[in-house]
Design a protein around this motif. Sequence first.
Motif, mmCIF file in Angstrom:
data_model
loop_
_atom_site.group_PDB
_atom_site.id
_atom_site.type_symbol
_atom_site.label_atom_id
_atom_site.label_comp_id
_atom_site.label_asym_id
_atom_site.label_seq_id
_atom_site.Cartn_x
_atom_site.Cartn_y
_atom_site.Cartn_z
ATOM 1 N N GLU A 7 0.831 -1.198 0.000
ATOM 2 C CA GLU A 7 0.000 0.000 0.000
ATOM 3 C C GLU A 7 0.867 1.251 0.000
ATOM 4 N N ASP A 8 0.304 2.333 -0.487
ATOM 5 C CA ASP A 8 0.925 3.653 -0.402
ATOM 6 C C ASP A 8 0.105 4.458 0.602
ATOM 7 N N LEU A 9 0.683 4.721 1.772
ATOM 8 C CA LEU A 9 -0.071 5.392 2.826
ATOM 9 C C LEU A 9 -0.393 6.841 2.504
ATOM 10 N N TRP A 10 0.266 7.394 1.495
ATOM 11 C CA TRP A 10 -0.020 8.764 1.076
ATOM 12 C C TRP A 10 -1.037 8.789 -0.067
ATOM 13 N N ASN A 11 -1.411 7.626 -0.525
ATOM 14 C CA ASN A 11 -2.430 7.501 -1.577
ATOM 15 C C ASN A 11 -3.115 6.145 -1.395
ATOM 16 N N LYS A 12 -3.893 6.036 -0.326
ATOM 17 C CA LYS A 12 -4.478 4.757 0.066
ATOM 18 C C LYS A 12 -5.460 4.235 -0.971
ATOM 19 N N SER A 13 -5.387 2.938 -1.205
ATOM 20 C CA SER A 13 -6.262 2.317 -2.198
ATOM 21 C C SER A 13 -7.705 2.286 -1.706
ATOM 22 N N SER A 14 -8.631 2.253 -2.648
ATOM 23 C CA SER A 14 -10.047 2.157 -2.287
ATOM 24 C C SER A 14 -10.323 0.829 -1.591
ATOM 25 N N ARG A 30 8.383 8.940 19.024
ATOM 26 C CA ARG A 30 8.733 10.295 19.466
ATOM 27 C C ARG A 30 10.173 10.658 19.094
ATOM 28 N N ILE A 31 11.040 9.668 18.976
ATOM 29 C CA ILE A 31 12.451 9.931 18.687
ATOM 30 C C ILE A 31 12.635 10.575 17.320
ATOM 31 N N TRP A 32 11.883 10.082 16.319
ATOM 32 C CA TRP A 32 12.101 10.595 14.965
ATOM 33 C C TRP A 32 10.973 11.472 14.431
ATOM 34 N N ALA A 33 9.797 11.399 15.058
ATOM 35 C CA ALA A 33 8.646 12.104 14.493
ATOM 36 C C ALA A 33 8.323 13.419 15.187
ATOM 37 N N SER A 87 18.033 -2.670 8.261
ATOM 38 C CA SER A 87 17.871 -1.431 9.017
ATOM 39 C C SER A 87 18.249 -0.207 8.191
ATOM 40 N N GLU A 88 19.298 -0.345 7.368
ATOM 41 C CA GLU A 88 19.760 0.775 6.535
ATOM 42 C C GLU A 88 18.679 1.204 5.537
ATOM 43 N N LYS A 89 17.930 0.235 5.025
ATOM 44 C CA LYS A 89 16.871 0.536 4.060
ATOM 45 C C LYS A 89 15.741 1.317 4.728
ATOM 46 N N VAL A 90 15.386 0.933 5.958
ATOM 47 C CA VAL A 90 14.341 1.639 6.701
ATOM 48 C C VAL A 90 14.798 3.062 7.031
ATOM 49 N N THR A 91 16.055 3.194 7.461
ATOM 50 C CA THR A 91 16.592 4.513 7.805
ATOM 51 C C THR A 91 16.569 5.442 6.593
ATOM 52 N N LYS A 92 16.994 4.945 5.456
ATOM 53 C CA LYS A 92 16.986 5.749 4.229
ATOM 54 C C LYS A 92 15.566 6.167 3.859
ATOM 55 N N ARG A 135 11.450 10.399 3.463
ATOM 56 C CA ARG A 135 10.088 10.859 3.757
ATOM 57 C C ARG A 135 10.093 12.190 4.511
ATOM 58 N N LEU A 136 11.106 12.388 5.344
ATOM 59 C CA LEU A 136 11.197 13.627 6.109
ATOM 60 C C LEU A 136 11.930 14.733 5.359
ATOM 61 N N GLY A 137 12.362 14.412 4.129
ATOM 62 C CA GLY A 137 13.047 15.405 3.312
ATOM 63 C C GLY A 137 14.429 15.750 3.804
ATOM 64 N N LEU A 138 15.092 14.771 4.439
ATOM 65 C CA LEU A 138 16.416 15.016 5.001
ATOM 66 C C LEU A 138 17.530 14.486 4.095
#
Length: 215
Positions: A35-42, A112-115, A201-206, A211-214
């Motif tokens: 799924e794409d959480l920024w464009n959720k499917s019907s 809370r650490i990253w968001a 873990s590296e893939k999740v971090t990237k 997503r945060l534009g960093l």
Amino acid sequence: MADEVILLSVWASMFGMRTRIALEEKKVKYDYREEDLWNKSSFLLEMNPVHKKIPVLIHNGKPVCESLIQVEYIDETWPGENPLLPSDPYQRAHAKFWADFIDKKVNVTARRIWAIKGEEKEASKELIEIFKTLESELGDKHYFGGETFGYVDIALIGFYSWFGVYNKFGNMSLESECPELTRWAKRCLQRESVSKVLPESEKVTKFIFQRLGLE
């Protein structure tokens, strides 16, 4: 007629990882749909109209929502292979207590650490203490349930893929702060059901940095 099993999720979701690991443990064939959480499917909105969140497990057209409920459902629906919850009522309640602790403590504090800007330092300290509490519960056991990989292990293991995110944003090393939990995670990764589901873990971090534009 064969069961139709569909899972709607996102690859980086530790909650979706729980359901996928449970399905893999039970050797249930399923159709995984990203799924794409920024464009959720019907379809997602139809299957989970209340929370509109992933993961959603759909068994023969009937949706089951919330990851811990899904793991329990999978255990009860396909009981023959690798029991995930203890049969003893007290041990079962004990496992559910710790899974609930993980959702209410680990998930909320880790986010809370990253968001949430400005909460990284305090949340990092809290998360380390929470993980140390879990280390105490693990003790010298192979898994949280003893020698058997099960419900609490499944509830927690997906967060290991996010250690890189927590380390980066929280300016810490969870591996050195929580060595017993790290050893437990590596034992879990020796299981095929876990190794084929958990992303690096590296893939999740990237992914989070993008997503945060960093990056």
